[in-house]
Design an enzyme around this catalytic site. Structure first.
Site, PDB file in Angstrom:
ATOM      1  CD  GLU A 274      -8.139  12.913   8.514  1.00  0.00           C
ATOM      2  OE1 GLU A 274      -8.090  12.497   9.782  1.00  0.00           O
ATOM      3  OE2 GLU A 274      -9.259  13.510   8.335  1.00  0.00           O
ATOM      4  CB  CYS A 308      -2.906   6.736  11.178  1.00  0.00           C
ATOM      5  SG  CYS A 308      -4.302   6.324  10.906  1.00  0.00           S
TER       6      CYS A 308
HETATM    7  P1  NAD Z   1       4.558  11.497   4.575  1.00  0.00           P
HETATM    8  O1  NAD Z   1       4.228  12.887   5.161  1.00  0.00           O
HETATM    9  O2  NAD Z   1       6.120  11.411   4.294  1.00  0.00           O
HETATM   10  O3  NAD Z   1       3.983  11.241   3.183  1.00  0.00           O
HETATM   11  C1  NAD Z   1       2.503  11.190   3.001  1.00  0.00           C
HETATM   12  C2  NAD Z   1       2.122  11.624   1.550  1.00  0.00           C
HETATM   13  O4  NAD Z   1       2.928  12.969   1.434  1.00  0.00           O
HETATM   14  C3  NAD Z   1       2.792  10.983   0.171  1.00  0.00           C
HETATM   15  O5  NAD Z   1       2.210  10.880  -0.732  1.00  0.00           O
HETATM   16  C4  NAD Z   1       4.020  11.826   0.205  1.00  0.00           C
HETATM   17  O6  NAD Z   1       4.551  11.905  -1.080  1.00  0.00           O
HETATM   18  C5  NAD Z   1       3.550  13.099   0.398  1.00  0.00           C
HETATM   19  N1  NAD Z   1       4.417  14.491   0.466  1.00  0.00           N
HETATM   20  C6  NAD Z   1       5.661  14.179   1.241  1.00  0.00           C
HETATM   21  N2  NAD Z   1       6.290  15.366   1.216  1.00  0.00           N
HETATM   22  C7  NAD Z   1       5.398  16.338   0.798  1.00  0.00           C
HETATM   23  C8  NAD Z   1       5.326  17.746   0.382  1.00  0.00           C
HETATM   24  N3  NAD Z   1       6.394  18.421   1.107  1.00  0.00           N
HETATM   25  N4  NAD Z   1       4.519  18.278   0.040  1.00  0.00           N
HETATM   26  C9  NAD Z   1       3.100  17.563  -0.551  1.00  0.00           C
HETATM   27  N5  NAD Z   1       3.221  16.319  -0.355  1.00  0.00           N
HETATM   28  C10 NAD Z   1       4.083  15.651   0.269  1.00  0.00           C
HETATM   29  O7  NAD Z   1       4.237  10.265   5.422  1.00  0.00           O
HETATM   30  P2  NAD Z   1       4.738   8.939   5.439  1.00  0.00           P
HETATM   31  O8  NAD Z   1       5.714   8.657   6.105  1.00  0.00           O
HETATM   32  O9  NAD Z   1       4.686   8.300   4.081  1.00  0.00           O
HETATM   33  O10 NAD Z   1       3.357   8.069   6.192  1.00  0.00           O
HETATM   34  C11 NAD Z   1       3.361   7.812   7.452  1.00  0.00           C
HETATM   35  C12 NAD Z   1       2.940   8.872   8.505  1.00  0.00           C
HETATM   36  O11 NAD Z   1       1.411   9.191   7.824  1.00  0.00           O
HETATM   37  C13 NAD Z   1       2.612   8.227   9.733  1.00  0.00           C
HETATM   38  O12 NAD Z   1       3.124   9.309  10.592  1.00  0.00           O
HETATM   39  C14 NAD Z   1       1.165   7.996   9.943  1.00  0.00           C
HETATM   40  O13 NAD Z   1       0.612   7.945  11.599  1.00  0.00           O
HETATM   41  C15 NAD Z   1       0.290   8.840   8.992  1.00  0.00           C
HETATM   42  N6  NAD Z   1      -1.006   8.540   8.730  1.00  0.00           N
HETATM   43  C16 NAD Z   1      -1.896   9.012   9.113  1.00  0.00           C
HETATM   44  C17 NAD Z   1      -3.294   8.621   8.930  1.00  0.00           C
HETATM   45  C18 NAD Z   1      -4.398   9.258   9.507  1.00  0.00           C
HETATM   46  O14 NAD Z   1      -5.600   9.041   9.154  1.00  0.00           O
HETATM   47  N7  NAD Z   1      -4.230   9.998  10.599  1.00  0.00           N
HETATM   48  C19 NAD Z   1      -3.517   7.434   8.066  1.00  0.00           C
HETATM   49  C20 NAD Z   1      -2.201   7.107   7.559  1.00  0.00           C
HETATM   50  C21 NAD Z   1      -0.948   7.400   7.694  1.00  0.00           C
END
Ligand code: NAD
Length: 537
Positions: A274, A308
């Site tokens: 997502e 999101c």
């Molecule tokens: P992110 O991808 O940086 O982090 C999200 C999660 O992934 C965190 O728990 C982080 O620790 C983990 N993570 C980061 N790097 C990783 C790796 N290499 N391997 C495994 N896990 C890892 O995202 P963010 O910036 O914290 O969140 C915001 C983003 O999330 C925005 O782009 C937003 O649109 C999206 N989002 C999408 C939804 C949806 O349902 N589509 C919902 C909420 C947020």
């Protein structure tokens, strides 16, 4: 605290007169210890949780090691083996208890979410509500989604085929900080209902809001070790989870989602992703403009745009453009801004300096390229350290960063359109495809337009709530906004392996009664033809 006045045309600053940004926060250390005690984290290291409300520490979060993740999976596998033998009715009972407790403890949950994320209380309210709705939905529909079903056998009456839904095993959930309570739990609930165990890694910035969910699960009667949480950096702890899980559900940025998809591909395990969005709203010429302006405020500024499915692009029909934009900007100017856990705030803070830096960079880039700022456009350190005003841009051109890139902040660009086909084409611009919204008084026409929009959800006369709060409806993204869906049937079936069990009576799939292979082939061909003929009548 000042009462917000939506009619006075000015932004009301909701600040507690006694608010001392350096004062210690409402969280008692024993409260923090009680929650962090639920983590499997033995490194001896901690990471402070910082409140965006005043930049002060809320408590220390113990960090997990790779060995902790391995241990969590070991325990989860054991718990899952027993859990998979429980009936759907038993699981549903626990889920309904969870529903009740979440609603009873919603104030405590909202306090934590506000402290940890800085969001307005009314946006924090969406989180316990979403979890209560999710728990109730899967409790009520478990049988419908997971019960064994009969499908057509090749020889009617003689071939009986049933499809079982077998749990994958242990599901890994990696979730973000923006809706920290619901994102840590909402995808795990269907996984557990389907007979799996879960090991979750919520975002490091908002562990406490996730951990209160774990505490409530325990209170509702979820068996020990069935749902566990670990803490630590995504690259390390997230990778450990991916290396062990039978399925991954990831919510976060598109960039990280692509990395995770590759790692899952290496192990040939399934994943649902997502991801981000650059979501459009269309305001058609026959829209109810007051309703559209009210909806657009929620669409763009819920959780300060860190959602999101929130909207960062708005396409408005020429005929109503000036009138609508005036109404929208007036409403934005009347919003109550504040960093507080109290009701009455329309928009709270961004979560961190990083988010603030991105928003400032996007708006300054737009300003430097001649984009008009109709309202907002400033950081507000007087309200809280990472606060940024709700900002409306006009005349954003393709060379501006926030034209196509997700800001994930309180910034929306408005564009004019004269032709609906052109508006649809522009809404479909770019690589994302998460959510769209259409305002029109002609529901039928809006639904026809919706079919042409390449987004996983389209909300008509609403921003995102009509689909997101309807748990029976699948939610997720097309194109670079993701893979797979949460919620609805898709949201639970992803955690199962369909297993077909065929029972054959009398007829064998081989020559019988001394038939030659050739005679058997003729006999079967005649049968297939006959069946096809009968089926056509
Ligand atoms: P992110 O991808 O940086 O982090 C999200 C999660 O992934 C965190 O728990 C982080 O620790 C983990 N993570 C980061 N790097 C990783 C790796 N290499 N391997 C495994 N896990 C890892 O995202 P963010 O910036 O914290 O969140 C915001 C983003 O999330 C925005 O782009 C937003 O649109 C999206 N989002 C999408 C939804 C949806 O349902 N589509 C919902 C909420 C947020």
């Amino acid at each position: 605290m000042n009462a917000p006045d939506p009619n006075d045309g000015t932004t009301t600053e909701l600040r507690d007169p006694d608010h001392d940004p350096s004062a210690s926060l409402a969280l008692e250390p024993q409260h923090v210890r009680r929650l962090t005690g639920l983590l499997l984290a033995t490194s001896g290291e901690t990471k402070p949780a910082i409140s965006p409300i005043n930049g002060q520490p809320l408590g220390d979060i113990p960090q997990s090691t790779e060995a902790d993740v391995a241990e969590a999976f070991k325990r989860a596998r054991k718990a899952q083996a027993t859990w998979a033998r429980t009936t759907l009715e038993e699981r549903a009972e626990i889920f309904l208890r969870l529903h009740d407790i979440v609603l009873e403890r919603q104030d405590e949950i909202m306090d934590l979410i506000c402290w940890e994320s800085g969001k307005a209380r009314k946006h924090a309210f969406d989180e316990p509500l979403h979890i209560a709705l999710t728990a109730r939905y899967y409790a009520r529909t478990a049988q419908q989604h997971l019960g064994t079903t009969r499908v057509a056998g090749v020889v009617p009456g003689l071939t009986r085929v049933e499809v079982n839904r077998i749990p994958k095993g242990v599901v890994g959930i990696i979730s973000p900080w923006n809706y920290p309570f619901t994102m840590a739990l909402c995808d795990g609930l269907p996984a557990v209902m389907a007979g799996n165990a879960v090991v979750a890694k919520p975002d490091a910035q908002t562990m406490l809001s996730a951990l209160i969910g774990l505490e409530i699960m325990e209170q509702a009667g979820f068996p020990k070790d069935l749902f566990q949480m670990v803490a630590g950096p995504g690259r390390v702890i997230g990778t450990e989870i991916i290396n062990r899980a039978d399925y991954i559900c990831f919510t976060g940025s598109t960039a990280t989602g692509k990395l995770i998809a590759k790692q899952c591909a290496e192990r040939l395990i399934g994943c649902s992703l997502e991801l981000g969005g650059k979501n459009p709203i269309l305001v058609l010429r026959d829209a109810d403009l007051d309703r559209a302006a009210e909806g657009a405020v929620r669409a763009a500024f819920s959780n300060a745009g860190q959602l999101c499915v929130s909207m960062e692009r708005m396409y408005v029909a020429d005929q109503v453009y000036d009138k609508f934009v005036q109404k929208f900007v007036d409403r934005v100017n009347a919003m109550s801004l504040g960093a507080s856990t109290d009701w009455g705030v329309d928009m709270g803070s961004l979560i961190s300096q990083d988010q603030l830096d991105t928003v400032v960079a996007h708006v300054e880039d737009a300003r430097s390229k001649g984009v008009r700022i109709l309202t907002g456009g400033k950081a507000r350190p007087d309200l809280s350290p990472y606060f940024y005003e709700p900002t409306v841009l006009e005349g954003t051109t393709p060379d501006v960063t926030c034209f196509g890139e997700e800001t994930f902040g309180p910034v929306i660009s408005i564009y004019r359109f004269s032709d609906e086909d052109d508006a649809v084409e522009r809404a479909n611009d770019g690589d994302y495809g998460l959510n769209a919204s259409i305002y029109s008084q002609d529901g039928q026409r809006a639904r026809e337009i919706a079919r042409r929009i390449k987004c996983g959800t389209v909300n008509i006369n609403e921003a995102f709530g009509a689909t997101f709060a309807s748990i029976d409806s699948p939610m997720g993204g097309m194109r670079e906004s993701g893979m797979g869906r949460r919620q609805g049937a898709e949201g639970i079936l992803r955690y199962t392996e369909p297993q077909a069990v065929g029972t054959q009576r009398l007829l064998r799939f081989a020559p019988m009664f001394g038939m030659s292979d050739q005679a058997y082939a003729k006999f079967m061909t005649a049968n297939v033809k006959l069946m096809t003929k009968l089926g056509r009548k």
